[in-house]
Every structure is written in structure tokens, then in C-alpha cells.
Design an enzyme around this catalytic site. Structure first.
Site, short mmCIF file in Angstrom:
data_model
loop_
_atom_site.label_atom_id
_atom_site.label_comp_id
_atom_site.label_asym_id
_atom_site.label_seq_id
_atom_site.Cartn_x
_atom_site.Cartn_y
_atom_site.Cartn_z
N ASP A 51 0.86 -1.19 0.00
CA ASP A 51 0.00 0.00 0.00
C ASP A 51 0.89 1.24 0.00
O ASP A 51 1.80 1.34 0.82
CB ASP A 51 -0.86 -0.05 1.27
CG ASP A 51 -1.68 1.21 1.45
OD1 ASP A 51 -1.99 1.87 0.43
OD2 ASP A 51 -2.01 1.54 2.61
N ASP A 55 -4.17 3.79 2.87
CA ASP A 55 -5.59 3.44 3.14
C ASP A 55 -5.73 1.98 3.61
O ASP A 55 -6.84 1.49 3.78
CB ASP A 55 -6.47 3.71 1.91
CG ASP A 55 -6.14 2.80 0.74
OD1 ASP A 55 -5.14 2.03 0.82
OD2 ASP A 55 -6.85 2.87 -0.28
N ASP A 59 -1.96 -1.33 -3.61
CA ASP A 59 -2.35 -0.60 -4.82
C ASP A 59 -1.32 -0.81 -5.94
O ASP A 59 -0.27 -1.42 -5.72
CB ASP A 59 -2.55 0.90 -4.52
CG ASP A 59 -1.45 1.47 -3.63
OD1 ASP A 59 -0.28 1.18 -3.92
OD2 ASP A 59 -1.76 2.18 -2.66
N ASP A 128 -6.38 -11.37 -14.76
CA ASP A 128 -7.53 -12.20 -14.48
C ASP A 128 -8.68 -11.74 -15.37
O ASP A 128 -8.93 -10.55 -15.50
CB ASP A 128 -7.93 -12.00 -13.01
CG ASP A 128 -8.09 -13.31 -12.26
OD1 ASP A 128 -8.97 -14.09 -12.66
OD2 ASP A 128 -7.33 -13.54 -11.30
N ASP A 230 -11.10 -16.83 -15.01
CA ASP A 230 -11.73 -17.19 -13.74
C ASP A 230 -13.00 -18.03 -13.94
O ASP A 230 -13.85 -17.67 -14.75
CB ASP A 230 -12.10 -15.87 -13.03
CG ASP A 230 -12.71 -16.12 -11.68
OD1 ASP A 230 -11.98 -16.53 -10.78
OD2 ASP A 230 -13.93 -15.90 -11.52
N GLU A 284 -9.24 -21.43 -15.16
CA GLU A 284 -9.30 -21.95 -13.79
C GLU A 284 -10.18 -23.18 -13.80
O GLU A 284 -11.36 -23.12 -14.16
CB GLU A 284 -9.90 -20.90 -12.85
CG GLU A 284 -9.89 -21.39 -11.41
CD GLU A 284 -10.82 -20.67 -10.47
OE1 GLU A 284 -10.59 -20.73 -9.27
OE2 GLU A 284 -11.81 -20.05 -10.93
N HIS A 351 -4.71 -17.65 -4.27
CA HIS A 351 -5.45 -16.78 -3.34
C HIS A 351 -6.71 -17.45 -2.77
O HIS A 351 -7.43 -16.81 -2.01
CB HIS A 351 -5.83 -15.51 -4.08
CG HIS A 351 -6.75 -15.80 -5.24
ND1 HIS A 351 -6.34 -16.51 -6.35
CD2 HIS A 351 -8.05 -15.54 -5.43
CE1 HIS A 351 -7.35 -16.65 -7.17
NE2 HIS A 351 -8.41 -16.08 -6.64
N ASP A 352 -7.00 -18.68 -3.16
CA ASP A 352 -8.23 -19.35 -2.72
C ASP A 352 -7.97 -20.51 -1.76
O ASP A 352 -8.90 -21.24 -1.43
CB ASP A 352 -8.98 -19.93 -3.94
CG ASP A 352 -9.59 -18.86 -4.80
OD1 ASP A 352 -9.92 -17.78 -4.26
OD2 ASP A 352 -9.74 -19.09 -6.01
C1 GLC Z 1 -12.54 -18.05 -8.65
C2 GLC Z 1 -11.59 -17.12 -7.94
C3 GLC Z 1 -12.14 -16.83 -6.59
C4 GLC Z 1 -13.49 -16.18 -6.75
C5 GLC Z 1 -14.42 -17.01 -7.62
C6 GLC Z 1 -15.59 -16.21 -8.08
O1 GLC Z 1 -12.61 -19.28 -8.04
O2 GLC Z 1 -10.31 -17.66 -7.91
O3 GLC Z 1 -11.29 -16.04 -5.82
O4 GLC Z 1 -14.07 -15.98 -5.50
O5 GLC Z 1 -13.79 -17.47 -8.78
O6 GLC Z 1 -15.18 -15.25 -9.01
#
Ligand code: GLC
Length: 580
Positions: A51, A55, A59, A128, A230, A284, A351-352
Site C-alpha cells: 500500500d 488506506d 495498490d 484475471d 476465472d 481456472e 489466493h483461494d
Molecule cells: C474463482 C476465484 C475466486 C473467486 C471465484 C468467483 O474461483 O479464484 O477467488 O471468489 O472465482 O469469481
């Protein structure tokens, strides 16, 4: 004249002999080389990276500030989680304007400087692309929900209430697990596989597809180098919405994935957009069978570059039950299925999911660094494109929040609400979240020992992991044995070793419950990778006839030599040897 012709023939013969010998290396002759196969992809979660305006939210300027650090890792590609305008119900995966930058992250000018800064350093950018759904605050959806005859009505999936309730569809994030949401404005239900604020786009409408292709061109013409697509396996739907058998949600990929016309759409996308650029594309999820995955990525089909399957992420979600044989089987099966055709991604985090070292390694102070390096070795020595999640290079760990009040993720919060309403066991949910919640890998990046790990001068949007005083870039920079130094070394080794990218993979001693060993072979080059996945000291024996020569890398000072094909491996040791 006759003499001249003979000379000409001799000259041609000599030239063709020389040409046949020189231009192609062994590697080029034996494999179909592509930049995106050889790339190491570094995934940045922008909200938590750096950041610069205080905030508490990362960013684009923060990423720009850290470009030299990123370059120093040796990686080739950055995959950036969504940075488009969004009300942030799902941290940017709910997009309200596909051609604009999220206000918290900066401006389009910042984006242009970021992209130029990456390209100046020889780093490519993969963005993404979130088009299974948009935000309910996107102008298309505002229009669509306003009346039944609005031109945007068919941009989404609507079901008129006069027809009764549509057949049940399970939702990943909905508080009631119901993917149909009633909207009184037009007395109809709309479909949302994810949260209520993420209505699914109607890919069966050709206009929607043209909109998506135009968005893709917009970013590709700015010069980006590819897309991570995604939830893409869900885009195509049978719009009669037939009933699914009870319990279908336990096999949701089978029922939701790879819908009726997905390959027609991908071919159309390829012809209208992708064929005109040299890009990396990765969807994905890869359906529920190898055949599904091949149908997405086999080169002759001209659809996508590589598959990103989740079987590796679906195992070991119970910390008490980590079965290495299962892990080995998953990665070996996928490798064999793609040995001759198609291309895979290799990753242990994103990130999931939880932090890689907390899930697949051992995040206790004693073994955190060594087991993290062992996992880094796995990612960088397997066949397939390596994907590495930011923070894993310093061995960041799960934060494991005890209280639901600390969680930020819509998936966790909505599941909690649902269970609370049903009178379910909330303690056991929080216990589970401590290990598997997506917030574990979304805590701020740990730069140094100053307040908030140097991530922000404000209040971070999610708590910083208290271990930041010891786990951070500043401390690790100065330590040749740190996770960070090791990551750089392993990236370099991979970049110098086509055998690690393209070489044939063969598992060794598949029934060994503590050691994962495999060889990689390309032409005359043969390497051995030995990974001790346990905290024990373990004796390991090579099969008869296999001879390990010099050790070319190790996550310890030295891994030792094989004597008569045998070696004693230290806890979490990861070594790479040349094989005779
Ligand atoms: C994918 C993303 C995830 C998101 C989901 C809905 O699985 O990796 O972070 O919440 O799609 O867009």
C-alpha cells in the site's frame, strides 16, 4: 557449363549438410518449445501486496515500487488478481466496469506505468478475466434487472416467477446455498453460482460473447500477455436448467463444468481474439476428467494454452490426514495423462487456498523454512508451467484466525451466517476455517520488521500475520540460506535446465510414504529429485541400476552422497542430483 553445374550441386550439398547440423538444439528437436511453458509465473494479490497511500489496501503504485524486487526473483510472468472497478463483495471478482481500474488500486495511468515497468524489465503480465459473472453493480446488470424487455435482459440468466421456482442450483457463496435469487422488480429469479452480487453472464447470448471479446482486445491491445480465466469451466449452461440428482453439489464440477457449447465459444474466442496475439491463456479448473482437460488445451484444438486442475488442492484439507501416497498419485496421474499431449500448470497455492507451507509442509518454527524450500523444489522441478504465489518465497504461513470477526472473505462469512441460522456447530466451522480459509493467504505481504510488516502506514484491511518480525523480505534478503535466497536459486536452476521444464517424468519408489522421488529426462540429460515430505530422518534407496552422481542443489547446506544407491535424508530434505 557442365563443370559449373557440378560445382553448384556440390555447393548445395555442402550447404544442406551444414544447415542440417547447426540450427536446432536437442531440446528444440525433441519438444515443442513455447515461452509460456518455460515461464515461472508469480501471482500477486494486489490488495495485500503493498500500500502506498496509507488506506490499508495494496495498490498499483505499490507493485510499481516493488518491481525491482519482483525482477530479482528471476520470474518471467506476473499473474495479477483482478484490478478492475468493483464494489469488492468478493475482492475484485465482482466487476462493475471491465475497462477501468478499481479506485482503491489507482488509475489507468498507474496501470500503464505498471505494464511499461514490467515490460522494461522483461516481465510479462497475465490478467484475471472474470466473465462467468459480473457484479450486480455493472451497468449491464442494472439495465438487465430493470425490465423484462430491456435490451440487456438476456445478458444474464433470468427465470420468470410465473413458471414457478426453477430447479435448484447450489451456490458457492450464497447465505442459503441457493444460486437463484428472486428479484421483485421484474418478478423473476436470476442465477448466481457465486454470491448474490455476482450474477452469471449468459454466454448463450452471442452479444455477451462479443462484449467479452471486445474487453479482451482492449487489454491485449494495451500490451498485456495473457489471461487467467476465472471460473471459466462454468460459463456454458443448459438454459432449460434441468433438475439435477439429489446431492449433485458434491460433484459440482461434473454438473456445472464444461457445459454444452463451451468448445464452440472457445473456438470462436480463439478465432476472433487469441489467434491474433502470442499469449498465455489458462482456465481456472479443467473439468472433471482428463478428457475434459485435454479438450481445453491440446495444441491441435487451438483453444487454451494450459490446464490448471484442482485435484492437488482438493486433498490434504484435514491437517490430521496427510497421505503422501495420495499426493504422489495425483501428480503422477496428471503427468502421465499429459505426457504426450497438452500442457499443465504446477502450483501448491493461490489466493483461494491455505498457505502452501501450512498445508503441504510444516509451519512450526523448527521446520517452516526447510519444508517451505522443499515445496519450492517440487514446484520448480515438475513438468508444467510453475505458478508461485506471492509470499511463499519467504515462507509465509497461515494466520489461522480464532474469531469470525477477523475474517474478511465472503465465502467464510456467508457460510458462518448460514450455519448460525441453521443452529449448526459454529466452533467447528471456525476450527476448519483456521486451516482452510482463503483469508490465510490474503494477509498482507511481509516486507520488513516495521509496523504492519511495512505493508501500510494505515490500518491494514486484514490483520498482518504476527510472525512478520522473523518472516519478512528484509531479514531474508541478507541470509544466503533463507527461503527467499533458495527460491531465487531454484528459479535460476529451472531457467537453465530445459530438462526440468520439458523432461519426461518418472516416479521412483511410488509406495514410499515419506519420500517423493522422481527422475526427469530429456535427451541425454537425466536428473533425480528427492523430497523428504516428513519430519523424520529417512533412509532412501535408489532402484538397482540407477546411479546418482553430483548433487546440483539442496535445501540444506549439503544433502550428502548416495553410497551404493542409498542415502539418509534429513527432515524435509530436498535434493536434485545428476543421474548417470
Ligand atoms: C474463482 C476465484 C475466486 C473467486 C471465484 C468467483 O474461483 O479464484 O477467488 O471468489 O472465482 O469469481
Amino acid at each position: 557449363m557442365k563443370k559449373n553445374i557440378s560445382w553448384l550441386i556440390i555447393l548445395l550439398l555442402v550447404l544442406s549438410a551444414v544447415c542440417c547440423q547447426c540450427p536446432k538444439s536437442d531440446v528444440e528437436r525433441s519438444v515443442d518449445r513455447k515461452w509460456w511453458k518455460e515461464a515461472v509465473v508469480y501471482q500477486i494479490y494486489p490488495r495485500s501486496f503493498k500500500d502506498t497511500d496509507g488506506d490499508g489496501v495494496g495498490d498499483l503504485k505499490g507493485i510499481i515500487e516493488k518491481l525491482d524486487y519482483i525482477k530479482s526473483l528471476g520470474i518471467d510472468v506476473i499473474w495479477l488478481n483482478p484490478i478492475y472497478s468493483s464494489p469488492n463483495d468478493d475482492n475484485g471478482y465482482d466487476i462493475s466496469d471491465y475497462r477501468n481500474i478499481m479506485a482503491e488500486f489507482g488509475t489507468m495511468e498507474d496501470f500503464d506505468s505498471l505494464l511499461a515497468g514490467m515490460h522494461d524489465r522483461g516481465i510479462k503480465l497475465v490478467m484475471d478475466l472474470v466473465v462467468n459473472h459480473s457484479s450486480d453493480e455493472h451497468e449491464w446488470f442494472r439495465q438487465s434487472r430493470s425490465s423484462r424487455d430491456n435490451p440487456y435482459r438476456d445478458y444474464y440468466h433470468w427465470w420468470s416467477a410465473e413458471k414457478g421456482k426453477p430447479n435448484y442450483r447450489w451456490s458457492f457463496f450464497d447465505e442459503n446455498s441457493d444460486a437463484w435469487r428472486y428479484d421483485s422488480t421484474t418478478n423473476a429469479y436470476y442465477l448466481h453460482y457465486f454470491s448474490r452480487k455476482q450474477p452469471d453472464l449468459n454466454w448463450e447470448n452471442p452479444q455477451v460473447r462479443q462484449e467479452v471479446y471486445a474487453i479482451m482486445k482492449f487489454w491485449l491491445d494495451k500490451g498485456i500477455d495473457g489471461f487467467r480465466m476465472d471460473a471459466f469451466q462454468f460459463i456454458a449452461k443448459d438454459t432449460t436448467f434441468p433438475a439435477f440428482p439429489e446431492g449433485f453439489e458434491k460433484q459440482v464440477i461434473k454438473y456445472y463444468g464444461m457445459g454444452p457449447h463451451i468448445h464452440d465459444y472457445l473456438k470462436e474466442m480463439h478465432d476472433s481474439v487469441l489467434s491474433k496475439y502470442d499469449v498465455l491463456t489458462v482456465s481456472e479448473g479443467a473439468g472433471s476428467t482428463f478428457e475434459d482437460a485435454h479438450n481445453l488445451v491440446d495444441a491441435d484444438r487451438k483453444e487454451l494454452s494450459m490446464a490448471y486442475h484442482f485435484e492437488g488442492m482438493d486433498i490434504w484439507n484435514n491437517p490430521e490426514n496427510k497421505d503422501l501416497l495420495e499426493f504422489k498419485k495425483v501428480y503422477t496421474r496428471w503427468d502421465s495423462a499429459f505426457a504426450d499431449k497438452g500442457w499443465l500448470s504446477i502450483f501448491l497455492a493461490n489466493h483461494d487456498v491455505p498457505r502452501m507451507v501450512s498445508k503441504f509442509g510444516n509451519d512450526s518454527p523448527e521446520f517452516r523454512a526447510v519444508s517451505s524450500k522443499m515445496l519450492t523444489t517440487f514446484i520448480l522441478t515438475m513438468r508444467g508451467t510453475s505458478y508461485y504465489y506471492n509470499g511463499d518465497e519467504i515462507g509465509m504461513t497461515n494466520i489461522g484466525f480464532d474469531s469470525i470477526g477477523d475474517y474478511r472473505d465472503v465465502a467464510a462469512l456467508n457460510e458462518y451466517q448460514r450455519l448460525q441460522r441453521q443452529g449448526g456447530n459454529l466452533d467447528s466451522l471456525v476450527e476448519r476455517l483456521k486451516f482452510i480459509s482463503r483469508d490465510n493467504c490474503r494477509t498482507p505481504f511481509q516486507w520488513d520488521t516495521t509496523a504492519n510488516a511495512g505493508f501500510t502506514t494505515g490500518t491494514p484491511w486484514i490483520q498482518v500475520n504476527p510472525n512478520y518480525k522473523t518472516v519478512n523480505v528484509a531479514v531474508e534478503e541478507g541470509d544466503p540460506n533463507s527461503c527467499l535466497s533458495y527460491f531465487r536459486k531454484m528459479v535460476k536452476l529451472r531457467k537453465e535446465s530445459p530438462v526440468l521444464v520439458y523432461g519426461r517424468y518418472e516416479i521412483i519408489d511410488p509406495e514410499n510414504k515419506q519420500v517423493y522421488a522422481y527422475s526427469r529426462t530429456l535427451n541425454d540429460e537425466k536428473l533425480l529429485v528427492v523430497l523428504n515430505f516428513s519430519q523424520d530422518t529417512v533412509d532412501f534407496q535408489l532402484p538397482e541400476g540407477m546411479k546418482a552422481e553430483e548433487e546440483i542443489s539442496c535445501n540444506l547446506e549439503t544433502g550428502g552422497e548416495f553410497i551404493n544407491g542409498q542415502i539418509t535424508l534429513k527432515p524435509y530434505q530436498a535434493s536434485v542430483y545428476r543421474l548417470d
